[in-house]
Design a protein around this motif. Sequence first.
Motif, PDB file in Angstrom:
ATOM      1  N   ASP A  73       4.602  -5.494  59.818  1.00  0.00           N
ATOM      2  CA  ASP A  73       3.878  -6.481  60.619  1.00  0.00           C
ATOM      3  C   ASP A  73       2.389  -6.458  60.246  1.00  0.00           C
ATOM      4  O   ASP A  73       1.553  -5.911  60.954  1.00  0.00           O
ATOM      5  CB  ASP A  73       4.066  -6.194  62.111  1.00  0.00           C
ATOM      6  CG  ASP A  73       3.593  -7.334  62.995  1.00  0.00           C
ATOM      7  OD1 ASP A  73       2.867  -8.229  62.495  1.00  0.00           O
ATOM      8  OD2 ASP A  73       3.941  -7.321  64.186  1.00  0.00           O
ATOM      9  N   GLU A  74       2.082  -7.079  59.112  1.00  0.00           N
ATOM     10  CA  GLU A  74       0.722  -7.036  58.574  1.00  0.00           C
ATOM     11  C   GLU A  74      -0.308  -7.647  59.525  1.00  0.00           C
ATOM     12  O   GLU A  74      -1.440  -7.165  59.602  1.00  0.00           O
ATOM     13  CB  GLU A  74       0.676  -7.738  57.221  1.00  0.00           C
ATOM     14  CG  GLU A  74       1.420  -6.979  56.139  1.00  0.00           C
ATOM     15  CD  GLU A  74       1.329  -7.648  54.791  1.00  0.00           C
ATOM     16  OE1 GLU A  74       0.322  -8.336  54.522  1.00  0.00           O
ATOM     17  OE2 GLU A  74       2.271  -7.467  54.002  1.00  0.00           O
ATOM     18  N   GLN A  75       0.082  -8.673  60.249  1.00  0.00           N
ATOM     19  CA  GLN A  75      -0.851  -9.321  61.168  1.00  0.00           C
ATOM     20  C   GLN A  75      -1.268  -8.361  62.275  1.00  0.00           C
ATOM     21  O   GLN A  75      -2.457  -8.264  62.600  1.00  0.00           O
ATOM     22  CB  GLN A  75      -0.224 -10.573  61.770  1.00  0.00           C
ATOM     23  CG  GLN A  75      -1.153 -11.305  62.719  1.00  0.00           C
ATOM     24  CD  GLN A  75      -0.511 -12.549  63.313  1.00  0.00           C
ATOM     25  OE1 GLN A  75       0.626 -12.873  63.015  1.00  0.00           O
ATOM     26  NE2 GLN A  75      -1.249 -13.234  64.153  1.00  0.00           N
ATOM     27  N   ARG A  76      -0.319  -7.639  62.854  1.00  0.00           N
ATOM     28  CA  ARG A  76      -0.639  -6.693  63.924  1.00  0.00           C
ATOM     29  C   ARG A  76      -1.467  -5.519  63.389  1.00  0.00           C
ATOM     30  O   ARG A  76      -2.376  -5.042  64.056  1.00  0.00           O
ATOM     31  CB  ARG A  76       0.633  -6.176  64.597  1.00  0.00           C
ATOM     32  CG  ARG A  76       1.399  -7.227  65.373  1.00  0.00           C
ATOM     33  CD  ARG A  76       0.715  -7.666  66.627  1.00  0.00           C
ATOM     34  NE  ARG A  76       0.803  -6.582  67.603  1.00  0.00           N
ATOM     35  CZ  ARG A  76       0.076  -6.510  68.694  1.00  0.00           C
ATOM     36  NH1 ARG A  76      -0.786  -7.449  68.971  1.00  0.00           N
ATOM     37  NH2 ARG A  76       0.194  -5.508  69.528  1.00  0.00           N
ATOM     38  N   TRP A  77      -1.155  -5.039  62.173  1.00  0.00           N
ATOM     39  CA  TRP A  77      -1.941  -3.948  61.595  1.00  0.00           C
ATOM     40  C   TRP A  77      -3.368  -4.418  61.333  1.00  0.00           C
ATOM     41  O   TRP A  77      -4.315  -3.661  61.516  1.00  0.00           O
ATOM     42  CB  TRP A  77      -1.294  -3.425  60.307  1.00  0.00           C
ATOM     43  CG  TRP A  77      -0.088  -2.571  60.574  1.00  0.00           C
ATOM     44  CD1 TRP A  77       1.216  -2.909  60.334  1.00  0.00           C
ATOM     45  CD2 TRP A  77      -0.060  -1.240  61.117  1.00  0.00           C
ATOM     46  NE1 TRP A  77       2.034  -1.874  60.714  1.00  0.00           N
ATOM     47  CE2 TRP A  77       1.284  -0.833  61.196  1.00  0.00           C
ATOM     48  CE3 TRP A  77      -1.052  -0.361  61.561  1.00  0.00           C
ATOM     49  CZ2 TRP A  77       1.657   0.410  61.690  1.00  0.00           C
ATOM     50  CZ3 TRP A  77      -0.669   0.879  62.052  1.00  0.00           C
ATOM     51  CH2 TRP A  77       0.669   1.255  62.114  1.00  0.00           C
ATOM     52  N   LYS A  78      -3.526  -5.670  60.923  1.00  0.00           N
ATOM     53  CA  LYS A  78      -4.873  -6.204  60.712  1.00  0.00           C
ATOM     54  C   LYS A  78      -5.619  -6.291  62.043  1.00  0.00           C
ATOM     55  O   LYS A  78      -6.810  -5.962  62.113  1.00  0.00           O
ATOM     56  CB  LYS A  78      -4.831  -7.574  60.034  1.00  0.00           C
ATOM     57  CG  LYS A  78      -6.233  -8.115  59.778  1.00  0.00           C
ATOM     58  CD  LYS A  78      -6.240  -9.380  58.990  1.00  0.00           C
ATOM     59  CE  LYS A  78      -7.603  -9.964  58.775  1.00  0.00           C
ATOM     60  NZ  LYS A  78      -8.743  -9.423  59.416  1.00  0.00           N
ATOM     61  N   GLN A  79      -4.943  -6.720  63.101  1.00  0.00           N
ATOM     62  CA  GLN A  79      -5.565  -6.773  64.424  1.00  0.00           C
ATOM     63  C   GLN A  79      -6.021  -5.382  64.852  1.00  0.00           C
ATOM     64  O   GLN A  79      -7.127  -5.210  65.372  1.00  0.00           O
ATOM     65  CB  GLN A  79      -4.594  -7.330  65.461  1.00  0.00           C
ATOM     66  CG  GLN A  79      -4.320  -8.798  65.333  1.00  0.00           C
ATOM     67  CD  GLN A  79      -3.237  -9.271  66.297  1.00  0.00           C
ATOM     68  OE1 GLN A  79      -2.462  -8.477  66.829  1.00  0.00           O
ATOM     69  NE2 GLN A  79      -3.172 -10.574  66.514  1.00  0.00           N
ATOM     70  N   LEU A  80      -5.162  -4.406  64.629  1.00  0.00           N
ATOM     71  CA  LEU A  80      -5.505  -3.028  64.964  1.00  0.00           C
ATOM     72  C   LEU A  80      -6.725  -2.584  64.167  1.00  0.00           C
ATOM     73  O   LEU A  80      -7.665  -2.001  64.717  1.00  0.00           O
ATOM     74  CB  LEU A  80      -4.322  -2.101  64.693  1.00  0.00           C
ATOM     75  CG  LEU A  80      -4.565  -0.605  64.837  1.00  0.00           C
ATOM     76  CD1 LEU A  80      -4.985  -0.252  66.252  1.00  0.00           C
ATOM     77  CD2 LEU A  80      -3.317   0.170  64.435  1.00  0.00           C
ATOM     78  N   ASN A  81      -6.734  -2.858  62.888  1.00  0.00           N
ATOM     79  CA  ASN A  81      -7.864  -2.499  62.035  1.00  0.00           C
ATOM     80  C   ASN A  81      -9.154  -3.169  62.513  1.00  0.00           C
ATOM     81  O   ASN A  81     -10.205  -2.525  62.589  1.00  0.00           O
ATOM     82  CB  ASN A  81      -7.574  -2.882  60.582  1.00  0.00           C
ATOM     83  CG  ASN A  81      -8.674  -2.455  59.657  1.00  0.00           C
ATOM     84  OD1 ASN A  81      -8.960  -1.269  59.517  1.00  0.00           O
ATOM     85  ND2 ASN A  81      -9.320  -3.425  59.019  1.00  0.00           N
ATOM     86  N   ASP A  82      -9.057  -4.436  62.855  1.00  0.00           N
ATOM     87  CA  ASP A  82     -10.237  -5.161  63.335  1.00  0.00           C
ATOM     88  C   ASP A  82     -10.774  -4.546  64.624  1.00  0.00           C
ATOM     89  O   ASP A  82     -11.994  -4.404  64.793  1.00  0.00           O
ATOM     90  CB  ASP A  82      -9.907  -6.640  63.557  1.00  0.00           C
ATOM     91  CG  ASP A  82      -9.647  -7.389  62.253  1.00  0.00           C
ATOM     92  OD1 ASP A  82      -9.984  -6.862  61.170  1.00  0.00           O
ATOM     93  OD2 ASP A  82      -9.100  -8.510  62.334  1.00  0.00           O
ATOM     94  N   GLU A  83      -9.870  -4.175  65.534  1.00  0.00           N
ATOM     95  CA  GLU A  83     -10.311  -3.540  66.779  1.00  0.00           C
ATOM     96  C   GLU A  83     -10.972  -2.190  66.506  1.00  0.00           C
ATOM     97  O   GLU A  83     -11.974  -1.842  67.140  1.00  0.00           O
ATOM     98  CB  GLU A  83      -9.131  -3.351  67.733  1.00  0.00           C
ATOM     99  CG  GLU A  83      -8.742  -4.623  68.444  1.00  0.00           C
ATOM    100  CD  GLU A  83      -7.748  -4.384  69.559  1.00  0.00           C
ATOM    101  OE1 GLU A  83      -7.933  -3.441  70.354  1.00  0.00           O
ATOM    102  OE2 GLU A  83      -6.778  -5.154  69.637  1.00  0.00           O
ATOM    103  N   CYS A  84     -10.410  -1.443  65.571  1.00  0.00           N
ATOM    104  CA  CYS A  84     -11.000  -0.148  65.212  1.00  0.00           C
ATOM    105  C   CYS A  84     -12.393  -0.327  64.631  1.00  0.00           C
ATOM    106  O   CYS A  84     -13.317   0.415  64.971  1.00  0.00           O
ATOM    107  CB  CYS A  84     -10.097   0.594  64.225  1.00  0.00           C
ATOM    108  SG  CYS A  84      -8.568   1.198  64.948  1.00  0.00           S
ATOM    109  N   GLU A  85     -12.547  -1.312  63.753  1.00  0.00           N
ATOM    110  CA  GLU A  85     -13.857  -1.566  63.161  1.00  0.00           C
ATOM    111  C   GLU A  85     -14.869  -1.993  64.222  1.00  0.00           C
ATOM    112  O   GLU A  85     -16.036  -1.591  64.173  1.00  0.00           O
ATOM    113  CB  GLU A  85     -13.742  -2.619  62.060  1.00  0.00           C
ATOM    114  CG  GLU A  85     -13.062  -2.090  60.813  1.00  0.00           C
ATOM    115  CD  GLU A  85     -12.951  -3.126  59.705  1.00  0.00           C
ATOM    116  OE1 GLU A  85     -13.336  -4.299  59.920  1.00  0.00           O
ATOM    117  OE2 GLU A  85     -12.469  -2.759  58.632  1.00  0.00           O
TER     118      GLU A  85
END
Length: 68
Positions: free
Chosen positions: A12-24
């Motif tokens: 689920d690349e979209q959810r992992w990207k969302q997670l990454n964005d929140e972490c950043e």
Amino acid sequence: MHKKYFGIQQRDEQRWKQLNDECETLDARFKGQSEQKFMQSLLLAVIAELEREARYAETAGTATTTQP
């Protein structure tokens, strides 16, 4: 954050990207503060746990759905 992304699937690349964005975003919020390293450690621990759960769910064939 763990609760929000619990059950994320490896593919689920979209959810992992969302997670990454929140972490950043969180990292930027603490940039230059004494708590930044602590926050980074917490985020890395949560991500590692989510990755471990995603791998286990995929190998066990019991991937759960993510929360919206």
